[in-house]
Design a protein around this motif. Structure first.
Motif: not given
Length: 103
Positions: A12-16, A21-26, A66-72, A96-100
């Motif tokens: 969700s774009t509510r999680f800017r 942060a995940v973009n930076r980490e990856l 190659s793969w999808v990372y879902v920030v949730n 892959r799901l990322w839930d914080g």
């Protein structure tokens, strides 16, 4: 040097902030990261036509990855993200799901 792997962030774009942060980490881990660039739910002005175009663009990003990372955070997955997960799964992309929580 081996080619870097491309990953796309969905969520969700509510999680800017979380997406950034995940973009930076990856990125620091050596991935080429494709991510949302407009955050309508976080205040960026987006028309209905823009939203439809951005939805199509994000599916094209999934095609490139190659793969999808879902920030949730807290397990939240909205309608658009559900469609993106379904699309990724249908096209054979691992999700892959990322839930914080720490991985």
């Amino acid at each position: 040097m081996t080619a870097a792997v491309v990953v796309v962030i969905c969520g969700s774009t509510r999680f800017r902030d979380e997406i950034a942060a995940v973009n930076r980490e990856l990125t620091l881990a050596g991935y080429i990261v494709l991510a949302p660039g407009v955050f309508g739910h976080a205040g960026d002005p987006v028309s209905a036509a823009d939203k439809a175009r951005l939805d199509r663009l994000h599916l094209a990003k999934i095609d490139l990855a190659s793969w999808v990372y879902v920030v949730n955070p807290a397990g939240y997955v909205g309608d658009s993200t559900r469609r993106e997960i379904a699309y990724a799964t249908a096209t054979g992309k691992p999700v892959r799901l990322w839930d914080g929580e720490p991985s």
